[in-house]
Enzyme design. Structure first.
Site, PDB file in Angstrom:
ATOM      1  N   ARG A 106       0.868  -1.182   0.000  1.00  0.00           N
ATOM      2  CA  ARG A 106       0.000   0.000   0.000  1.00  0.00           C
ATOM      3  C   ARG A 106       0.900   1.225   0.000  1.00  0.00           C
ATOM      4  NH1 ARG A 106       2.386   1.736   3.682  1.00  0.00           N
ATOM      5  NH2 ARG A 106       0.815   3.379   3.845  1.00  0.00           N
ATOM      6  N   GLY A 107       0.256   2.403  -0.042  1.00  0.00           N
ATOM      7  CA  GLY A 107       1.028   3.637  -0.210  1.00  0.00           C
ATOM      8  C   GLY A 107       1.126   3.916  -1.704  1.00  0.00           C
ATOM      9  N   ALA A 108       0.869   5.177  -2.091  1.00  0.00           N
ATOM     10  CA  ALA A 108       0.707   5.497  -3.512  1.00  0.00           C
ATOM     11  C   ALA A 108       1.883   5.043  -4.402  1.00  0.00           C
ATOM     12  CB  ALA A 108       0.436   6.997  -3.662  1.00  0.00           C
ATOM     13  N   ARG A 161      -7.481  -0.371  -6.718  1.00  0.00           N
ATOM     14  CA  ARG A 161      -7.723   0.668  -5.699  1.00  0.00           C
ATOM     15  C   ARG A 161      -7.918   1.990  -6.452  1.00  0.00           C
ATOM     16  NH1 ARG A 161      -4.264   1.126  -0.357  1.00  0.00           N
ATOM     17  NH2 ARG A 161      -6.091   2.292   0.343  1.00  0.00           N
ATOM     18  N   GLN A 163      -1.947   2.334  10.102  1.00  0.00           N
ATOM     19  CA  GLN A 163      -0.674   2.371   9.349  1.00  0.00           C
ATOM     20  C   GLN A 163       0.397   3.163  10.100  1.00  0.00           C
ATOM     21  OE1 GLN A 163      -3.680   2.976   7.986  1.00  0.00           O
ATOM     22  NE2 GLN A 163      -3.748   2.527   5.810  1.00  0.00           N
ATOM     23  N   ASP A 172      -1.924  10.788  -1.809  1.00  0.00           N
ATOM     24  CA  ASP A 172      -2.273   9.777  -2.821  1.00  0.00           C
ATOM     25  C   ASP A 172      -2.600  10.405  -4.157  1.00  0.00           C
ATOM     26  OD1 ASP A 172      -2.919   8.549  -0.065  1.00  0.00           O
ATOM     27  OD2 ASP A 172      -2.650   6.894  -1.479  1.00  0.00           O
ATOM     28  N   ASN A 184      -5.292  12.744   0.806  1.00  0.00           N
ATOM     29  CA  ASN A 184      -4.445  11.805   1.565  1.00  0.00           C
ATOM     30  C   ASN A 184      -5.314  11.046   2.570  1.00  0.00           C
ATOM     31  OD1 ASN A 184      -1.847  10.672   2.214  1.00  0.00           O
ATOM     32  ND2 ASN A 184      -1.863  11.840   4.098  1.00  0.00           N
ATOM     33  N   LYS A 185      -4.700  10.172   3.315  1.00  0.00           N
ATOM     34  CA  LYS A 185      -5.389   9.310   4.281  1.00  0.00           C
ATOM     35  C   LYS A 185      -6.367  10.105   5.151  1.00  0.00           C
ATOM     36  CE  LYS A 185      -5.138   5.762   4.573  1.00  0.00           C
ATOM     37  NZ  LYS A 185      -6.149   4.958   3.834  1.00  0.00           N
TER      38      LYS A 185
HETATM   39  O1  MRU Z   1      -4.459   3.308   2.409  1.00  0.00           O
HETATM   40  P1  MRU Z   1      -2.979   3.459   2.284  1.00  0.00           P
HETATM   41  O2  MRU Z   1      -2.215   2.876   3.423  1.00  0.00           O
HETATM   42  O3  MRU Z   1      -2.479   2.987   0.944  1.00  0.00           O
HETATM   43  O4  MRU Z   1      -2.751   5.031   2.330  1.00  0.00           O
HETATM   44  C1  MRU Z   1      -1.466   5.552   2.256  1.00  0.00           C
HETATM   45  C2  MRU Z   1      -1.420   7.022   2.410  1.00  0.00           C
HETATM   46  O5  MRU Z   1      -2.423   7.669   2.596  1.00  0.00           O
HETATM   47  C3  MRU Z   1      -0.093   7.693   2.247  1.00  0.00           C
HETATM   48  O6  MRU Z   1      -0.032   8.855   3.019  1.00  0.00           O
HETATM   49  C4  MRU Z   1       0.096   8.073   0.778  1.00  0.00           C
HETATM   50  O7  MRU Z   1      -0.092   6.972  -0.054  1.00  0.00           O
HETATM   51  C5  MRU Z   1       1.442   8.638   0.537  1.00  0.00           C
HETATM   52  S1  MRU Z   1       2.653   7.384   0.467  1.00  0.00           S
HETATM   53  C6  MRU Z   1       4.176   7.986   0.287  1.00  0.00           C
END
Ligand code: MRU
Length: 359
Positions: free
Chosen positions: A53-55, A90, A201, A242, A252-253
């Site tokens: 996970r993470g963009a 996603r 996370q 993201d 973002n999250k």
């Molecule tokens: O749902 P996730 O864990 O994939 O969300 C991740 C985030 O929101 C991060 O802040 C974002 O992807 C930036 S990653 C460098």
């Protein structure tokens, strides 16, 4: 970065076995498991259930997913279907479709005998480029931390949300890269880590990776940032994203927006760190960003270690209660002090982004 003292990336290709290796993030922090992805379905599933996970890492996984698709069936029609399924896995992080489109552009004119070789080279390039970009984000963001340290001459307290660490990218992280660069330079740093409900996370991944790199950190409940800012215990916030629009609005999250509001009210600088692969140059209105809504059971059930060291999942809500799990929110550009990118730091605005990216 390191786990148990050994350097890793989050994803890599095993050239002998012809499989993709990932660190299974659903098992962290209690178990460190390296998993093989053998088919494009494995890659799609890993993205869906958030083993990765993470963009930026989702983008890298999608690129390698296409390599796996070619290994399964060296055919452009199969690859087209695989691309569509990957993009659907996603919805919010734009790096996913960015990586798939980049792979398809590269592969569209390639002879079928060369598909695998060219796809593998491009997927590796996408990952190597992300590492370079994240490293540059660190070098650029380090200047901001140095400025605070030079004035304060004491530990710099940085608040971050979710995991925008190296585990969310291929290496270095986005929000954490300036932190790791400052730490390596000997600047005393302490990180306030938002737990980041519902999937935690922050607690499970950010605190874990900071511990492994020996960066001082404290996990806080998601609602604690406000009072810490009022007490002057946060020098700056750095978060990831993201999808950032050309207007400077940041997706973002879930919970990022509330931190930005608290930072604004308390004059705490609020920075967003991102590689250019996270910029959506097309959507103009943030209401058009597809916001993922995940299974409410991610809220109502929680996983942890019991007193016998067994990993267990328990229900924490009344059995008859409804719950809702919106995974991302939007922070309007006016609450963002600046964007830390691989090309430099700019204002979160059309003009700011245009100045450094020339678009
Ligand atoms: O749902 P996730 O864990 O994939 O969300 C991740 C985030 O929101 C991060 O802040 C974002 O992807 C930036 S990653 C460098």
């Amino acid at each position: 970065m390191k786990i148990e003292g050994k350097e890793y990336r989050t994803i890599w290709f095993d050239d002998d076995k012809k499989v993709v290796k990932i660190i299974d993030q659903t098992k962290l922090p209690y178990k460190f498991i390296i998993k093989d992805l053998k088919t494009v379905k494995d890659a799609i599933n890993a993205i869906k259930i958030m083993e990765v996970r993470g963009a930026p890492l989702i983008g890298g996984t999608a690129a390698f997913g296409m390599v796996l698709a070619i290994l399964e069936n060296n055919d452009l029609d199969f690859l087209k279907k695989a691309s569509e399924e990957l993009i659907k896995s996603r919805p919010t992080a734009i790096n996913l479709q960015w990586a798939v489109h980049r792979m398809n552009n590269k592969l569209s004119m390639i002879n079928s005998n060369d598909l695998f070789r060219v796809a593998l080279k491009e997927a590796k390039e996408i990952c190597d480029e992300d590492v370079k970009f994240c490293e540059n984000i660190g070098i650029n963001g380090l200047k901001l931390i140095e400025e605070i340290y030079n004035k304060k001459k004491d530990t710099v307290n940085i608040l971050t949300h979710c995991n925008a660490g190296w585990l969310a990218t291929i290496n270095w992280g986005t929000a954490t890269s300036p932190i790791y660069h400052a730490h390596k330079k000997g600047i005393p740093i302490h990180v306030w880590v938002d737990e980041t409900r519902p999937r935690n996370q922050g607690a499970n991944l950010t605190s874990f990776e900071l511990n492994e790199e020996k960066v001082s950190n404290t996990i806080i409940a998601d609602n604690t940032g406000g009072i810490l800012m009022q007490r002057g215990e946060v020098d700056m916030c750095i978060v990831g994203t993201d999808r950032t629009l050309s207007t400077g609005d940041v997706c973002n999250k879930i919970g990022t927006y509330l931190k930005a509001l608290a930072a604004h009210d308390n004059n705490v600088p609020f920075y967003v760190a991102l590689p250019s692969s996270t910029i959506d140059w097309n959507i103009k209105d943030f209401k058009d960003i597809p916001i993922e809504e995940r299974n409410p059971e991610e809220l109502s059930y929680i996983e942890g270690k019991d007193e016998n060291n067994n990993i267990t999942k328990v229900l924490i809500y009344p059995e008859t209660s409804r719950s809702m799990n919106i995974a991302f929110d939007i922070t309007p550009a006016k609450y963002v002090t600046g964007l830390i990118t691989e090309k430099g730091i700019c204002e979160a605005s059309k003009e700011g982004l245009k100045q450094i990216f020339n678009k």
